[in-house]
Design a protein around this motif. Structure first.
Motif, PDB file in Angstrom:
ATOM      1  N   GLY A 397     -24.907 -45.749  15.969  1.00 23.45           N
ATOM      2  CA  GLY A 397     -24.654 -47.169  15.843  1.00 23.45           C
ATOM      3  C   GLY A 397     -24.728 -47.680  14.424  1.00 23.45           C
ATOM      4  N   GLY A 398     -25.104 -46.822  13.472  1.00 24.51           N
ATOM      5  CA  GLY A 398     -25.179 -47.225  12.075  1.00 24.51           C
ATOM      6  C   GLY A 398     -23.806 -47.334  11.447  1.00 24.51           C
ATOM      7  N   ALA A 399     -23.759 -47.911  10.248  1.00 26.22           N
ATOM      8  CA  ALA A 399     -22.478 -48.138   9.575  1.00 26.22           C
ATOM      9  C   ALA A 399     -21.732 -46.837   9.323  1.00 26.22           C
ATOM     10  CB  ALA A 399     -22.711 -48.875   8.256  1.00 26.22           C
ATOM     11  N   GLU A 400     -22.475 -45.751   9.110  1.00 27.93           N
ATOM     12  CA  GLU A 400     -21.868 -44.427   8.924  1.00 27.93           C
ATOM     13  C   GLU A 400     -22.307 -43.487  10.044  1.00 27.93           C
ATOM     14  OE1 GLU A 400     -22.163 -46.486   5.003  1.00 27.93           O
ATOM     15  OE2 GLU A 400     -23.758 -45.794   6.346  1.00 27.93           O
ATOM     16  N   GLY A 401     -22.484 -44.061  11.230  1.00 31.34           N
ATOM     17  CA  GLY A 401     -23.085 -43.330  12.337  1.00 31.34           C
ATOM     18  C   GLY A 401     -22.271 -42.157  12.848  1.00 31.34           C
ATOM     19  N   ILE A 402     -22.952 -41.305  13.562  1.00 32.37           N
ATOM     20  CA  ILE A 402     -22.358 -40.084  14.107  1.00 32.37           C
ATOM     21  C   ILE A 402     -21.354 -40.421  15.211  1.00 32.37           C
ATOM     22  CG2 ILE A 402     -24.078 -39.727  15.912  1.00 32.37           C
ATOM     23  CD1 ILE A 402     -24.165 -36.760  14.983  1.00 32.37           C
ATOM     24  N   SER A 403     -20.301 -39.594  15.326  1.00 30.07           N
ATOM     25  CA  SER A 403     -19.279 -39.823  16.345  1.00 30.07           C
ATOM     26  C   SER A 403     -18.776 -38.489  16.872  1.00 30.07           C
ATOM     27  CB  SER A 403     -18.104 -40.619  15.767  1.00 30.07           C
ATOM     28  OG  SER A 403     -17.046 -40.729  16.705  1.00 30.07           O
ATOM     29  N   THR A 404     -18.356 -38.485  18.121  1.00 35.48           N
ATOM     30  CA  THR A 404     -17.752 -37.290  18.713  1.00 35.48           C
ATOM     31  C   THR A 404     -16.255 -37.459  18.922  1.00 35.48           C
ATOM     32  OG1 THR A 404     -18.226 -38.090  20.947  1.00 35.48           O
ATOM     33  CG2 THR A 404     -19.887 -36.685  19.904  1.00 35.48           C
ATOM     34  N   THR A 405     -15.708 -38.617  18.494  1.00 35.28           N
ATOM     35  CA  THR A 405     -14.296 -38.878  18.772  1.00 35.28           C
ATOM     36  C   THR A 405     -13.496 -39.382  17.574  1.00 35.28           C
ATOM     37  OG1 THR A 405     -14.816 -41.137  19.486  1.00 35.28           O
ATOM     38  CG2 THR A 405     -14.761 -39.421  21.185  1.00 35.28           C
ATOM     39  N   ASP A 406     -14.152 -39.847  16.531  1.00 38.11           N
ATOM     40  CA  ASP A 406     -13.466 -40.496  15.412  1.00 38.11           C
ATOM     41  C   ASP A 406     -13.569 -39.636  14.155  1.00 38.11           C
ATOM     42  OD1 ASP A 406     -12.515 -42.177  13.394  1.00 38.11           O
ATOM     43  OD2 ASP A 406     -13.329 -43.984  14.337  1.00 38.11           O
ATOM     44  N   ARG A 407     -12.441 -39.214  13.607  1.00 35.98           N
ATOM     45  CA  ARG A 407     -12.415 -38.353  12.426  1.00 35.98           C
ATOM     46  C   ARG A 407     -12.944 -39.046  11.166  1.00 35.98           C
ATOM     47  NH1 ARG A 407      -6.831 -38.698   9.516  1.00 35.98           N
ATOM     48  NH2 ARG A 407      -7.049 -36.469   9.175  1.00 35.98           N
ATOM     49  N   ARG A 408     -13.164 -40.331  11.209  1.00 31.76           N
ATOM     50  CA  ARG A 408     -13.667 -41.060  10.050  1.00 31.76           C
ATOM     51  C   ARG A 408     -15.191 -41.062  10.009  1.00 31.76           C
ATOM     52  NH1 ARG A 408     -13.065 -46.023   9.884  1.00 31.76           N
ATOM     53  NH2 ARG A 408     -12.726 -46.308   7.625  1.00 31.76           N
ATOM     54  N   TYR A 409     -15.806 -40.543  11.034  1.00 32.59           N
ATOM     55  CA  TYR A 409     -17.270 -40.543  11.114  1.00 32.59           C
ATOM     56  C   TYR A 409     -17.787 -39.112  11.248  1.00 32.59           C
ATOM     57  CZ  TYR A 409     -17.033 -45.597  11.668  1.00 32.59           C
ATOM     58  OH  TYR A 409     -16.800 -46.928  11.452  1.00 32.59           O
ATOM     59  N   THR A 410     -19.010 -38.916  10.793  1.00 36.43           N
ATOM     60  CA  THR A 410     -19.585 -37.579  10.747  1.00 36.43           C
ATOM     61  C   THR A 410     -19.749 -36.958  12.129  1.00 36.43           C
ATOM     62  OG1 THR A 410     -21.515 -36.289  10.069  1.00 36.43           O
ATOM     63  CG2 THR A 410     -21.920 -38.577  10.688  1.00 36.43           C
TER      64      THR A 410
END
Length: 586
Positions: A397-410
């Motif tokens: 939920g952070g501004a640079e938070g982890i993701s499993t679906t979005d290539r823009r996030y770690t």
């Protein structure tokens, strides 16, 4: 074989195409004889210039093909990383999904041009001084050595050509030379180049105005150092080159560079620019005369756009998160006191770290008190993004938070920081570049050879170096601000510390991909990687390690690139021999 015929028959078109006509003053149809080329100063230099540019440039994306990183594009169906991690690569599709396509033909094209130059310059009637002519020859020898080194690092072996092929060449007689046989030519080429005097027109240590990228004495020594280190390594060792040989050659390479104004970059950054000298080095541009950067030996390739292609989603204009550092890499960074924080894992999935009680590592504050290179290389939760108090938020939920679906996030909970200048953006790219060779690698190559041959604490006096393997590592650690390694380690313990030191010093420099292969540990290091998921509840944080899916790219066939299948088929038709590398039989 198509490769050789294409290079031979199209040589003039490649070198003297329409784009080169103006430079070389050629007729519009491109027809010209080699005698005419090598009787004219500008045409001869133009041909030598065409020998450059055939080696694949290093790039940070190769880290996503190793245990250094998991690429954020693994969420995109059919992406090169999904295919690679799935192990769903065939000989035919390899160029579509590999870090640098398939450089086999390009490298042999460069080798062919060097051979033509070296053969024709012998009888050239061009009006030029002996010193400058010898310098040209040295450049061609060094380039050929560079191309063969890049070839065998990837393919392991191939046909060895040290002269132009005649029109009636019998391709059915071609043989696949071994790794060590090609290393022998590489060393010979470099030694031939180094016989040329160190003068401005000869083969110099110095790099002058507008000569960025030109072959130099330091490059020849760096090629020798890497080639022999690889030749003595488990994957390639056949008894031709021993660790004693590697110690002698790497000691000479390091000693010569140190004696000729090469040194580890140790400039202190101004406030707000970078955290430490290591961080500053990778955002400092190399230049022709090495006025500031005296560590870089050869930069091949241009400036990166980390902010855009491996950046933070809060950067305007950023497109993808790119290679996301893995938890295994984070675990490898020592504590500032020199102790390893993590000694291993209690489970097969790397979710239960074995904490070193002497390290001071706190799993609830895992990023405190680490090696300064950690802060220079990785954006983590709580990292000071601009060195002015703007903190990174990788928690869920952070501004640079982890993701499993979005290539823009770690994908792993981390972002790449090395090579990234926090001031970079769409209107001001100040990011750095990957170096193909730098002095730190020579220290590491020497340390590897020396501990294998004489032990960690024995000073090696070859070339008057007077340095032990441990002292070589300590030189690198000193630049980083880390304490010295202690004396008296067993060979096994020192090897563990050496490999860890190499891993973090050369992180994202392309070396890890090749190191795990030459050490024959690919099947364990690249089987899977892990990340860190952080949940934030008020002021408290919960850290949970998680495993990403297993990778199929840890199979033995991935130790080598496959040779272009079209070339393999032609050789098979000519000789009945299958030159394809193990496991790559479609």
């Amino acid at each position: 074989m198509k490769l050789h015929k294409n290079i031979f028959y199209s040589l003039l078109l490649i070198c003297f195409s329409t784009s080169c006509n103006k430079q070389l003053d050629l007729p519009s149809d491109g027809r010209i004889s080699m005698d005419q080329v090598f009787s004219d100063y500008n045409r001869t230099r133009g041909y030598l210039n065409s020998c450059y540019g055939h080696a694949p440039a290093p790039n940070i994306i190769r880290s996503s093909y190793s245990d250094e990183a998991q690429d954020a594009d693994d969420v995109i169906d059919g992406s090169q990383y999904i295919m690679w991690y799935g192990g769903n690569i065939t000989t035919s599709t390899f160029p579509m999904y590999s870090p640098d396509a398939g450089p086999w033909v390009g490298l042999y094209e460069g080798i062919r041009k060097c051979n033509v130059f070296l053969e024709n310059i012998k009888t050239a009637t061009v009006y030029v001084g002996d010193e400058e002519k010898a310098g040209w020859v040295a450049q061609a020898h060094t380039l050929r050595a560079l191309y063969y080194l890049q070839l065998i690092k990837r393919y392991g072996s191939g046909p060895l050509f040290d002269a132009p092929l005649p029109l009636d060449h019998d391709f059915s007689q071609d043989k696949k030379s071994s790794f060590s046989e090609i290393v022998t030519l590489i060393l010979k080429d470099c030694d031939e180049a180094l016989k040329v005097p160190d003068t401005r027109d000869g083969f110099s240590w110095a790099i002058y105005d507008n000569q960025f990228g030109k072959m130099s004495r330091a490059i020849a020594y760096a090629i020798k150092s890497q080639a022999v280190t690889y030749a003595a390594s488990p994957l390639w060792s056949d008894g031709t080159y021993t660790w004693e040989d590697a110690t002698k050659i790497t000691a000479e390479a390091l000693a010569q560079c140190l004696a000729n104004d090469y040194e580890l970059f140790a400039n202190k950054p101004e406030a707000g620019i970078a955290q430490n000298p290591y961080a500053l080095y990778f955002i400092t541009s190399s230049n022709d005369q090495r006025a500031v950067d005296k560590e870089t030996i050869y930069q091949l390739g241009g400036q990166l756009q980390v902010w855009k292609n491996a950046g933070l989603p809060t950067n305007p204009g950023m497109e993808r998160a790119g290679p996301n550092p893995t938890q295994e890499l984070v675990d490898s960074y020592e504590m500032a006191n020199g102790e390893l924080p993590i000694l291993g894992y209690a489970d097969a999935n790397h979710l239960q770290p074995i904490i070193n009680p002497a390290s001071g590592y706190d799993p609830m504050k895992p990023y405190e008190g680490r090696d300064p290179r950690f802060y220079a290389s990785i954006y983590y939760n709580g990292a000071d993004r601009n060195l002015a108090g703007s903190l990174i938020q990788t928690y869920v939920g952070g501004a640079e938070g982890i993701s499993t679906t979005d290539r823009r996030y770690t994908r792993t909970g981390y972002y790449l920081r090395k090579f990234n200048n926090h001031r970079s953006g769409a209107s001001n790219n100040s990011d750095g570049a990957v170096r193909l060779f730098r002095l730190a690698e020579l220290y590491l190559n020497f340390a590897e050879a020396a501990y294998q041959s004489v032990g960690a604490d024995v000073k090696v006096n070859d070339s008057n170096l007077g340095l032990s393997a441990r002292e070589a590592l300590n030189a690198i650690r000193k630049r980083a601000g880390m304490p010295d390694l202690k004396t008296g380690m067993t060979k096994e313990d020192f090897e563990k510390r050496y490999r860890n030191e190499r891993r973090i010093e050369l992180a994202f420099d392309e070396h890890r991909y090749f190191d795990v292969r030459r050490w024959k540990i690919l099947s364990t290091t690249d089987k899977f990687v892990t990340g860190m998921r952080i949940q934030k509840n008020g002021e408290s944080e919960t850290f949970t390690r998680f495993k990403l899916r297993d990778r199929g790219s840890a199979a033995d066939k991935f130790l080598l690139y496959p040779i272009d299948q079209i070339e393999v088929n032609k050789i098979f038709q000519l000789t009945g021999e299958n030159w394809q590398n193990p496991g790559w039989l479609d």
